[in-house]
Motif scaffolding. Structure first.
Motif, PDB file in Angstrom:
ATOM      1  N   MET A 183     -29.857  93.050  66.233  1.00 40.47           N
ATOM      2  CA  MET A 183     -28.587  92.325  66.284  1.00 40.47           C
ATOM      3  C   MET A 183     -27.500  93.172  65.618  1.00 40.47           C
ATOM      4  SD  MET A 183     -28.973  89.298  63.381  1.00 40.47           S
ATOM      5  CE  MET A 183     -30.500  88.637  64.044  1.00 40.47           C
ATOM      6  N   THR A 184     -26.268  92.886  65.951  1.00 43.70           N
ATOM      7  CA  THR A 184     -25.170  93.605  65.318  1.00 43.70           C
ATOM      8  C   THR A 184     -25.129  93.261  63.829  1.00 43.70           C
ATOM      9  OG1 THR A 184     -23.662  91.828  65.947  1.00 43.70           O
ATOM     10  CG2 THR A 184     -23.803  93.722  67.428  1.00 43.70           C
ATOM     11  N   SER A 185     -24.502  94.097  63.054  1.00 42.66           N
ATOM     12  CA  SER A 185     -24.476  93.930  61.604  1.00 42.66           C
ATOM     13  C   SER A 185     -23.709  92.673  61.213  1.00 42.66           C
ATOM     14  CB  SER A 185     -23.848  95.147  60.931  1.00 42.66           C
ATOM     15  OG  SER A 185     -24.597  96.313  61.214  1.00 42.66           O
ATOM     16  N   GLY A 186     -24.292  91.919  60.294  1.00 43.88           N
ATOM     17  CA  GLY A 186     -23.638  90.731  59.762  1.00 43.88           C
ATOM     18  C   GLY A 186     -23.393  90.898  58.279  1.00 43.88           C
ATOM     19  N   LEU A 187     -23.641  89.835  57.514  1.00 42.53           N
ATOM     20  CA  LEU A 187     -23.497  89.911  56.072  1.00 42.53           C
ATOM     21  C   LEU A 187     -24.402  91.013  55.534  1.00 42.53           C
ATOM     22  CD1 LEU A 187     -22.179  88.246  53.631  1.00 42.53           C
ATOM     23  CD2 LEU A 187     -24.466  87.252  53.388  1.00 42.53           C
ATOM     24  N   PRO A 188     -23.904  91.901  54.706  1.00 39.90           N
ATOM     25  CA  PRO A 188     -24.749  92.982  54.190  1.00 39.90           C
ATOM     26  C   PRO A 188     -26.003  92.439  53.503  1.00 39.90           C
ATOM     27  CG  PRO A 188     -22.452  93.427  53.685  1.00 39.90           C
ATOM     28  CD  PRO A 188     -22.505  92.018  54.239  1.00 39.90           C
ATOM     29  N   ASN A 189     -27.111  93.146  53.686  1.00 40.37           N
ATOM     30  CA  ASN A 189     -28.386  92.676  53.164  1.00 40.37           C
ATOM     31  C   ASN A 189     -28.394  92.558  51.644  1.00 40.37           C
ATOM     32  OD1 ASN A 189     -30.357  92.343  55.464  1.00 40.37           O
ATOM     33  ND2 ASN A 189     -29.599  94.396  55.912  1.00 40.37           N
ATOM     34  N   ASP A 190     -27.690  93.442  50.946  1.00 41.48           N
ATOM     35  CA  ASP A 190     -27.675  93.342  49.493  1.00 41.48           C
ATOM     36  C   ASP A 190     -26.907  92.106  49.038  1.00 41.48           C
ATOM     37  OD1 ASP A 190     -25.334  94.653  50.464  1.00 41.48           O
ATOM     38  OD2 ASP A 190     -24.872  95.375  48.445  1.00 41.48           O
ATOM     39  N   GLU A 191     -25.882  91.708  49.797  1.00 44.29           N
ATOM     40  CA  GLU A 191     -25.152  90.491  49.461  1.00 44.29           C
ATOM     41  C   GLU A 191     -26.010  89.261  49.716  1.00 44.29           C
ATOM     42  OE1 GLU A 191     -22.123  87.782  48.390  1.00 44.29           O
ATOM     43  OE2 GLU A 191     -22.565  89.867  47.883  1.00 44.29           O
ATOM     44  N   LYS A 192     -26.768  89.280  50.804  1.00 46.72           N
ATOM     45  CA  LYS A 192     -27.712  88.189  51.085  1.00 46.72           C
ATOM     46  C   LYS A 192     -28.715  88.067  49.933  1.00 46.72           C
ATOM     47  CE  LYS A 192     -31.215  89.283  53.372  1.00 46.72           C
ATOM     48  NZ  LYS A 192     -32.061  89.863  54.444  1.00 46.72           N
ATOM     49  N   ALA A 193     -29.257  89.198  49.477  1.00 47.97           N
ATOM     50  CA  ALA A 193     -30.227  89.177  48.377  1.00 47.97           C
ATOM     51  C   ALA A 193     -29.587  88.652  47.095  1.00 47.97           C
ATOM     52  CB  ALA A 193     -30.797  90.573  48.156  1.00 47.97           C
ATOM     53  N   ARG A 194     -28.306  88.991  46.874  1.00 39.04           N
ATOM     54  CA  ARG A 194     -27.612  88.512  45.667  1.00 39.04           C
ATOM     55  C   ARG A 194     -27.488  86.987  45.677  1.00 39.04           C
ATOM     56  NH1 ARG A 194     -22.740  86.937  43.754  1.00 39.04           N
ATOM     57  NH2 ARG A 194     -21.886  86.803  45.873  1.00 39.04           N
ATOM     58  N   VAL A 195     -27.145  86.428  46.834  1.00 38.85           N
ATOM     59  CA  VAL A 195     -27.005  84.970  46.935  1.00 38.85           C
ATOM     60  C   VAL A 195     -28.365  84.294  46.766  1.00 38.85           C
ATOM     61  CG1 VAL A 195     -26.292  83.058  48.424  1.00 38.85           C
ATOM     62  CG2 VAL A 195     -24.945  85.164  48.370  1.00 38.85           C
ATOM     63  N   LEU A 210     -27.465  78.742  52.698  1.00 44.39           N
ATOM     64  CA  LEU A 210     -27.572  78.669  54.159  1.00 44.39           C
ATOM     65  C   LEU A 210     -26.429  79.409  54.829  1.00 44.39           C
ATOM     66  CD1 LEU A 210     -29.049  77.646  56.642  1.00 44.39           C
ATOM     67  CD2 LEU A 210     -27.787  75.485  56.447  1.00 44.39           C
ATOM     68  N   ASP A 211     -25.236  79.335  54.250  1.00 43.25           N
ATOM     69  CA  ASP A 211     -24.094  80.061  54.806  1.00 43.25           C
ATOM     70  C   ASP A 211     -24.347  81.567  54.784  1.00 43.25           C
ATOM     71  OD1 ASP A 211     -21.209  80.156  55.698  1.00 43.25           O
ATOM     72  OD2 ASP A 211     -21.032  81.266  53.817  1.00 43.25           O
ATOM     73  N   ALA A 212     -24.890  82.063  53.658  1.00 41.99           N
ATOM     74  CA  ALA A 212     -25.181  83.498  53.555  1.00 41.99           C
ATOM     75  C   ALA A 212     -26.273  83.919  54.529  1.00 41.99           C
ATOM     76  CB  ALA A 212     -25.598  83.847  52.122  1.00 41.99           C
ATOM     77  N   GLU A 213     -27.337  83.123  54.609  1.00 41.81           N
ATOM     78  CA  GLU A 213     -28.436  83.459  55.510  1.00 41.81           C
ATOM     79  C   GLU A 213     -27.950  83.456  56.957  1.00 41.81           C
ATOM     80  OE1 GLU A 213     -31.323  84.476  54.581  1.00 41.81           O
ATOM     81  OE2 GLU A 213     -31.697  83.700  52.568  1.00 41.81           O
ATOM     82  N   LEU A 493     -42.109  85.377  46.366  1.00 42.36           N
ATOM     83  CA  LEU A 493     -42.247  86.025  45.065  1.00 42.36           C
ATOM     84  C   LEU A 493     -41.175  87.092  44.831  1.00 42.36           C
ATOM     85  CD1 LEU A 493     -46.122  86.589  44.975  1.00 42.36           C
ATOM     86  CD2 LEU A 493     -44.821  84.678  44.010  1.00 42.36           C
ATOM     87  N   THR A 494     -40.644  87.631  45.913  1.00 40.55           N
ATOM     88  CA  THR A 494     -39.742  88.774  45.810  1.00 40.55           C
ATOM     89  C   THR A 494     -38.531  88.453  44.949  1.00 40.55           C
ATOM     90  OG1 THR A 494     -40.441  89.524  47.999  1.00 40.55           O
ATOM     91  CG2 THR A 494     -38.399  90.433  47.139  1.00 40.55           C
ATOM     92  N   THR A 495     -37.891  87.324  45.231  1.00 43.44           N
ATOM     93  CA  THR A 495     -36.670  86.974  44.503  1.00 43.44           C
ATOM     94  C   THR A 495     -36.956  86.703  43.028  1.00 43.44           C
ATOM     95  OG1 THR A 495     -35.677  86.063  46.508  1.00 43.44           O
ATOM     96  CG2 THR A 495     -34.752  85.350  44.407  1.00 43.44           C
ATOM     97  N   VAL A 496     -37.985  85.905  42.745  1.00 45.26           N
ATOM     98  CA  VAL A 496     -38.289  85.526  41.363  1.00 45.26           C
ATOM     99  C   VAL A 496     -38.632  86.744  40.515  1.00 45.26           C
ATOM    100  CG1 VAL A 496     -39.962  84.317  39.918  1.00 45.26           C
ATOM    101  CG2 VAL A 496     -38.978  83.171  41.905  1.00 45.26           C
TER     102      VAL A 496
END
Length: 606
Positions: A183-195, A210-213, A493-496
């Motif tokens: 898919m074309t680029s959306g919200l940057p992945n690092d920003e998604k991880a931050r949220v 949900l908005d970020a995802e 587990l990744t986020t925690v």
């Protein structure tokens, strides 16, 4: 250029180890190929059923042996963003086949589940075994024996490995893999991880998450991070199953359609009816498999392929081991920084030069086998290209340059991001495991800390919410292996663990389960075998035991006396809650029949 002596030596030992299996496999493939196309000897009733819905002209063509028939195996569904574009492919393929003087039929569909939807849910316990089920489903479609060649439409995590196992099982037929693209680029992945981290800490609510995802996963195509789905596409190209440059072209573009048409015509050109017969089982060999592992290391690819590549190789009679993968990691430099190993996504990777630049760089130092067969009909050097469109709408290819378009995303082989690849095997008194360290900071490559034990990821997350995960520790999450519950990804587990690490704690993970293909910065010894349900040493660890995970030395141990370890009873767990619901009862035979993680966790290969 000939292969680097270290690459050649590892390849040679794989060849030697595989000989009895490979020779038996090739004998079966050649025997099937020697029997030729079977439509002329099908009973009239059989053949009539096979082409009942075809046009009169197609029926006439398929009544003889001179017109090739292309079997389409599709994983289309319109819930998976990566597979939704395949809805229109059969019509495009049939039209291209007609232009080339052939016929194309959808031979069958295969299931395709989305790990992104099932993460942390009961359905994830079906995920790994869906790979072998997909191979079986494709086999049913091809068992009608109506086809001279095949094309496989698949992208995501278990789908491509399952389709390759099917392609090798029907290795007397040519096989071309046709992707749909990212898919074309959306919200940057690092920003998604931050949220995600903010949500886990209770600092934002569900609406913000949900908005970020939704801004990250927003349209047709694969998710843009470099997880298993996009690692699959890299593998299919570097192993010669894709046409050059096909992997990372966005869906719904003229170039994407041109590549699909070209792949169709190429699949028809390499049947036994022509002069360039390329049966898939003969095309893929030990060198092709090594090239796939090299690509995985050079790009920092998914840990899931330490399972899938073993099963894919075995389906072609090739015995690949974790030790081979680990030894190749010591030789191959990391040339790509794509999230989670960097900030870029796969669209940025492609714009920086993509697969063509990467392959060209690896070939310069002999880090790939060039002298392999591919569906394109030439060696791997033909894949070191830039891709575009000609004025007439056909695919244009030119030689890839030696300069990266974005050195922060793609490095040269002379100046890599790091000298070795990201996947290694760990051994010790706990057994064998694998670790991905391409995104782990060097100061965290060695962790020695007491054990905190959990029997599922929910237990660890509950402890986090309760504020119990203080100090340095190594989390042991066990009873998550293939025999226990289907080996779900422990993505929750990744986020925690990332939050705790960011707080300054020294943390790591040891598990007989899987982590997501997007796992990154926390050191994690995964796929531990023997698994806990088999009484493996991981089941003997007790709360507070000192553990040492050393990615530098390649070891993972519990620091107690061997005599004490030998006398300890293995813990048990109540797994009855994993046996029913969301289809899990249907997969009980798979859990009972599966092999170990270091053999690919497959019901076919032990």
């Amino acid at each position: 250029m000939s292969a680097d002596p270290r690459i050649a030596a590892i390849t040679s030992r794989i060849v030697e180890r595989s000989k009895p299996h490979r020779e038996a496999y090739l004998e079966r493939v050649r025997n099937a190929a020697s029997k030729g196309v079977k439509r002329a000897v099908l009973g009239c009733g059989n053949l009539a059923h096979g082409f009942a819905v075809c046009s009169p002209a197609e029926k006439e063509a398929l009544s003889g042996e001179t017109v090739p028939n292309l079997g389409i195996i599709t994983s289309y569904n319109d819930m998976l963003s990566a597979h939704q574009p395949f809805e229109t492919y059969p019509a495009l393929i049939r039209a291209a086949a007609h232009e080339a003087g052939g016929v194309a039929q959808v031979a069958g569909g295969v299931p395709a589940m989305c790990d992104g939807v099932t993460q942390g849910q009961p359905g994830m316990e079906l995920s790994l075994f869906s790979r072998d089920l997909i191979a079986m489903a494709a086999g049913i479609g091809l068992s009608h024996n109506m086809f001279d060649s095949t094309v496989y439409l698949g992208v995501c995590d278990k789908i491509v490995p399952g389709l390759m196992i099917a392609a090798m099982t029907f290795g007397h037929l040519p096989a071309v893999f046709i992707p749909a693209g990212p898919m074309t680029s959306g919200l940057p992945n690092d920003e998604k991880a931050r949220v995600r981290q903010l949500f886990a800490e209770g600092k934002v609510g569900r609406a913000e998450l949900l908005d970020a995802e939704s801004k990250s996963y927003h349209g047709p195509g694969t998710c843009t991070f470099y997880g298993t789905a996009n690692s699959n596409q890299m593998l299919m190209e570097i192993m010669g199953f894709h046409l050059p440059g096909a992997s990372f072209i966005n869906p719904g573009t003229p170039l994407r359609d041109a590549l699909t048409k070209e792949a169709t015509k190429r699949a028809l050109a390499i049947t036994a009816l022509g002069n360039d017969f390329t049966p898939a089982g003969e095309m893929i060999d030990e060198r092709s498999i090594v090239n796939g592992v090299v690509g995985l290391h050079a790009t920092g690819g998914s840990t899931n392929h330490t399972l899938h590549l073993l099963a894919m190789a075995r389906s072609a009679g090739i015995v690949l081991t974790w030790q081979d993968i680990s030894d190749l990691s010591d030789v191959i430099p990391l040339l790509a920084r794509v999230y989670p190993n960097g900030l870029a996504d796969v669209n940025h990777f492609h714009a920086a030069g993509g697969m063509g630049f990467l392959i060209g760089q690896l070939l310069k130092k002999g880090l790939l086998h060039d002298d392999v067969r591919t569906v394109f009909g030439q060696g791997l050097d033909a894949y070191a290209i830039d891709i575009g469109l000609n004025a007439d709408g056909t695919v244009a290819r030119s030689r890839a340059g030696d300069v990266s378009h974005d050195p922060k995303v793609l490095a040269t082989v002379e100046d890599p991001f790091q000298a070795s690849g990201g996947l290694r095997m760990l051994t010790g008194n706990l057994g064998k495991a694998v670790i991905k360290i391409s995104a782990v900071k060097p100061e965290r490559h060695v962790i020695e800390a007491p054990a905190k034990i959990f029997h599922d990821q929910a237990g660890l997350n509950d402890a986090f919410k309760a504020g119990k995960l203080t100090g340095d520790f190594i989390a042991v999450v066990r009873f998550q292996g293939p025999k226990a519950n289907g080996m779900p990804e422990l993505h929750k587990l990744t986020t925690v663990l990332g939050i705790l690490q960011d707080r300054g704690q020294r943390v790591a993970l040891i598990t007989d389960g899987r982590m997501s293909g997007a796992s990154g910065k926390v050191p994690s010894a995964i796929h531990m075998t023997p698994e806990a349900v088999d009484g493996g040493p991981i089941a003997k660890i007790r709360e507070g035991d000192m553990l040492r995970l050393d990615a530098v030395a390649g070891t993972v141990d519990v620091l107690i006396e061997a005599k004490e370890m030998a006398h300890r009873a293995a813990a048990t767990a109540d797994l009855s809650g994993n046996e029913f619901g969301m289809g899990r009862e249907l997969f009980a035979p798979f859990r009972a029949a599966t092999g170990t993680a270091d053999n690919g966790a497959s019901v076919f290969f032990h």
